[in-house]
Design a protein around this motif. Structure first.
Motif, PDB file in Angstrom:
ATOM      1  N   CYS A  32      12.033  12.422  58.820  1.00 15.13           N
ATOM      2  CA  CYS A  32      12.282  11.133  58.176  1.00 15.13           C
ATOM      3  C   CYS A  32      13.748  10.758  58.386  1.00 15.13           C
ATOM      4  N   HIS A  33      13.983   9.475  58.516  1.00 14.55           N
ATOM      5  CA  HIS A  33      15.275   8.971  58.981  1.00 14.55           C
ATOM      6  C   HIS A  33      15.692   7.833  58.058  1.00 14.55           C
ATOM      7  N   VAL A  34      16.873   7.972  57.438  1.00 15.38           N
ATOM      8  CA  VAL A  34      17.371   6.965  56.511  1.00 15.38           C
ATOM      9  C   VAL A  34      18.699   6.441  57.035  1.00 15.38           C
ATOM     10  N   LEU A  35      18.849   5.114  57.038  1.00 17.25           N
ATOM     11  CA  LEU A  35      20.064   4.469  57.520  1.00 17.25           C
ATOM     12  C   LEU A  35      20.687   3.677  56.386  1.00 17.25           C
ATOM     13  N   LEU A  36      21.964   3.936  56.136  1.00 20.30           N
ATOM     14  CA  LEU A  36      22.677   3.313  55.030  1.00 20.30           C
ATOM     15  C   LEU A  36      23.999   2.742  55.533  1.00 20.30           C
ATOM     16  N   LYS A  37      24.299   1.537  55.127  1.00 19.53           N
ATOM     17  CA  LYS A  37      25.553   0.908  55.542  1.00 19.53           C
ATOM     18  C   LYS A  37      26.719   1.456  54.721  1.00 19.53           C
ATOM     19  N   GLY A  40      31.679  -2.618  57.133  1.00 26.20           N
ATOM     20  CA  GLY A  40      31.565  -3.474  58.299  1.00 26.20           C
ATOM     21  C   GLY A  40      30.550  -4.585  58.106  1.00 26.20           C
ATOM     22  N   ALA A  41      30.071  -5.119  59.213  1.00 26.68           N
ATOM     23  CA  ALA A  41      29.167  -6.264  59.179  1.00 26.68           C
ATOM     24  C   ALA A  41      27.760  -5.857  58.783  1.00 26.68           C
ATOM     25  N   ASP A  42      27.052  -6.771  58.110  1.00 26.38           N
ATOM     26  CA  ASP A  42      25.614  -6.589  57.930  1.00 26.38           C
ATOM     27  C   ASP A  42      24.964  -6.545  59.308  1.00 26.38           C
ATOM     28  N   THR A  43      23.899  -5.786  59.431  1.00 26.42           N
ATOM     29  CA  THR A  43      23.275  -5.623  60.736  1.00 26.42           C
ATOM     30  C   THR A  43      21.770  -5.477  60.577  1.00 26.42           C
ATOM     31  N   GLN A  44      21.082  -4.994  61.613  1.00 22.60           N
ATOM     32  CA  GLN A  44      19.630  -4.971  61.562  1.00 22.60           C
ATOM     33  C   GLN A  44      19.075  -3.932  62.550  1.00 22.60           C
ATOM     34  N   PHE A  45      17.870  -3.440  62.228  1.00 23.87           N
ATOM     35  CA  PHE A  45      17.137  -2.521  63.088  1.00 23.87           C
ATOM     36  C   PHE A  45      15.760  -3.103  63.374  1.00 23.87           C
ATOM     37  N   SER A  46      15.214  -2.705  64.500  1.00 25.08           N
ATOM     38  CA  SER A  46      13.825  -3.003  64.817  1.00 25.08           C
ATOM     39  C   SER A  46      13.012  -1.743  64.538  1.00 25.08           C
ATOM     40  N   VAL A  47      12.055  -1.846  63.604  1.00 30.01           N
ATOM     41  CA  VAL A  47      11.192  -0.720  63.272  1.00 30.01           C
ATOM     42  C   VAL A  47       9.772  -1.108  63.658  1.00 30.01           C
ATOM     43  N   SER A  58      20.748  -2.811  50.963  1.00 24.76           N
ATOM     44  CA  SER A  58      19.461  -2.420  51.529  1.00 24.76           C
ATOM     45  C   SER A  58      19.600  -1.157  52.362  1.00 24.76           C
ATOM     46  N   ALA A  59      18.519  -0.399  52.448  1.00 22.51           N
ATOM     47  CA  ALA A  59      18.441   0.797  53.290  1.00 22.51           C
ATOM     48  C   ALA A  59      17.302   0.610  54.274  1.00 22.51           C
ATOM     49  N   VAL A  60      17.493   1.118  55.480  1.00 19.35           N
ATOM     50  CA  VAL A  60      16.416   1.133  56.466  1.00 19.35           C
ATOM     51  C   VAL A  60      15.764   2.509  56.417  1.00 19.35           C
ATOM     52  N   LEU A  61      14.429   2.519  56.307  1.00 18.08           N
ATOM     53  CA  LEU A  61      13.669   3.741  56.060  1.00 18.08           C
ATOM     54  C   LEU A  61      12.661   3.929  57.184  1.00 18.08           C
ATOM     55  N   ILE A  62      12.795   5.020  57.914  1.00 17.58           N
ATOM     56  CA  ILE A  62      11.989   5.222  59.114  1.00 17.58           C
ATOM     57  C   ILE A  62      11.242   6.544  58.998  1.00 17.58           C
ATOM     58  N   ASN A  63       9.938   6.481  59.146  1.00 18.10           N
ATOM     59  CA  ASN A  63       9.114   7.689  59.066  1.00 18.10           C
ATOM     60  C   ASN A  63       9.247   8.532  60.329  1.00 18.10           C
ATOM     61  N   ALA A  64       8.879   9.786  60.208  1.00 14.19           N
ATOM     62  CA  ALA A  64       8.870  10.679  61.361  1.00 14.19           C
ATOM     63  C   ALA A  64       8.020  10.087  62.482  1.00 14.19           C
ATOM     64  N   TRP A  65       8.549  10.115  63.688  1.00 14.53           N
ATOM     65  CA  TRP A  65       7.878   9.656  64.904  1.00 14.53           C
ATOM     66  C   TRP A  65       7.641   8.147  64.939  1.00 14.53           C
ATOM     67  N   GLU A  66       8.334   7.408  64.076  1.00  8.74           N
ATOM     68  CA  GLU A  66       8.167   5.960  64.062  1.00  8.74           C
ATOM     69  C   GLU A  66       9.162   5.320  65.040  1.00  8.74           C
ATOM     70  N   PRO A  67       8.685   4.615  66.060  1.00  9.08           N
ATOM     71  CA  PRO A  67       9.599   4.008  67.034  1.00  9.08           C
ATOM     72  C   PRO A  67      10.506   2.966  66.381  1.00  9.08           C
ATOM     73  N   HIS A  68      11.766   2.991  66.758  1.00  5.32           N
ATOM     74  CA  HIS A  68      12.737   2.046  66.208  1.00  5.32           C
ATOM     75  C   HIS A  68      13.902   1.898  67.176  1.00  5.32           C
ATOM     76  N   SER A 110       9.641  -0.188  55.548  1.00  7.42           N
ATOM     77  CA  SER A 110      10.757   0.164  56.417  1.00  7.42           C
ATOM     78  C   SER A 110      12.104  -0.332  55.904  1.00  7.42           C
ATOM     79  N   VAL A 111      12.121  -1.049  54.803  1.00  5.54           N
ATOM     80  CA  VAL A 111      13.370  -1.487  54.200  1.00  5.54           C
ATOM     81  C   VAL A 111      13.193  -1.549  52.696  1.00  5.54           C
ATOM     82  N   GLY A 112      14.268  -1.257  51.970  1.00  4.91           N
ATOM     83  CA  GLY A 112      14.204  -1.319  50.512  1.00  4.91           C
ATOM     84  C   GLY A 112      15.559  -1.600  49.914  1.00  4.91           C
ATOM     85  N   GLY A 113      15.573  -2.181  48.729  1.00  2.11           N
ATOM     86  CA  GLY A 113      16.819  -2.494  48.040  1.00  2.11           C
ATOM     87  C   GLY A 113      17.434  -1.257  47.422  1.00  2.11           C
TER      88      GLY A 113
END
Length: 288
Positions: A32-37, A40-47, A58-68, A110-113
């Protein structure tokens, strides 16, 4: 140019503090993969096929083996990101069913507050990694508190019953796909192309790709790259093997190809990644 500012690795998996100003290619991770700012600038991921924001709240939340992928826009300012890659066995020590973090549905979105508590812990861990890079015990304590807060915020962890589901899924893997997976994991540098891999599995290319992705939720190429990246990260952080030898062992024709692959997937050059792991950096020259 994107690079790692600090990297911590241990039984928990790894944590990377990344200064990002360029995109990353579509890839995946076996945990599992968690991305936290951090700043710097607000940004974005493709999940998968969805663009999700990474902001202070906000946090970006990516499950195991989930392409992003990191969907950085040209000209967009840089962002410092705390990237967590967490091992299920380590989480299991906090709650037995948190071993389910290796399942494809651990995070329901894939995203949460975030909360003020998560934001505070994010900054404390990033600050500790910069100010006390050798204090592994402090880093792990802060990471544990942060992951507990993340899981309790973003997962239905009380309802997770992973063991039977995961064992059943593992036992149901087609033996031809299992053979291909074993080959990739044991010798990724020997997998020269997907057609050969399909032939070794005894399947047509189209059937092989369809069955592989249905079974593992990623394409054979993404799976191969995940294995190559994880082995590369381990070897780079370990600090003992010259980059030239790592590149050759993982099937890269030149060290430059290996360096580009590493940067495009990990967000940093292997030289910088090794240096900020507190280990001695080596160049690409053949060892004497």
């Amino acid at each position: 140019m994107s690079n790692a500012l600090r990297v911590a690795k241990g039984a928990f998996g790894r944590v990377a503090l990344l200064d990002m100003d360029r995109p990353l290619v579509r890839h995946a991770h076996p945990h599992c993969h968690v991305l936290l700012k951090v700043e710097g600038a607000d940004t974005q991921f493709s999940v998968r096929d969805r663009i999700v924001p990474l902001r202070d709240d906000s946090a970006v939340l990516i499950n195991a083996w989930e392409p992003h992928a990191y969907a950085h826009h040209p000209g967009q300012p840089a962002t410092i990101i705390l990237a967590l890659y967490i091992e299920p066995k380590w989480l299991q020590a906090f709650r037995p069913n948190w071993r389910g973090s290796g399942a494809p549905d651990f995070f329901t979105d894939s995203v949460g507050g975030t909360t003020h508590h998560i934001v505070r812990l994010t900054h404390e861990l990033a600050e500790a990694m910069v100010q006390e890079p050798g204090n592994a015990a402090a880093h792990e304590l802060l990471l544990a508190e942060l992951m507990i807060a993340v899981i309790e915020r973003f997962t239905p962890w009380q309802d997770i019953v992973p063991s039977l589901r995961l064992r059943a899924a593992a036992s149901g893997v087609d033996p031809r796909i299992r053979r291909a997976v074993d080959l990739i994991r044991s010798a990724p540098g020997e997998v020269t192309d997907m057609d050969s891999l399909a032939r070794d599995a005894g399947l047509s290319r189209a059937h092989f790709f369809r069955l592989f992705e249905t079974t593992l939720n990623v394409s054979p190429r993404v799976y191969l790259n995940v294995v190559r990246l994880e082995q590369a990260v381990h070897s780079v952080v370990d600090g003992k093997e010259p980059f030239l030898r790592i590149a050759d062992r993982l099937g890269f024709s030149t060290p430059a190809h290996f360096s580009r692959f590493f940067h495009d997937h990990a967000g940093s050059s292997p030289t910088a990644f090794r240096a900020v792991s507190g280990l001695t950096s080596r160049d690409f020259e053949t060892p004497r």
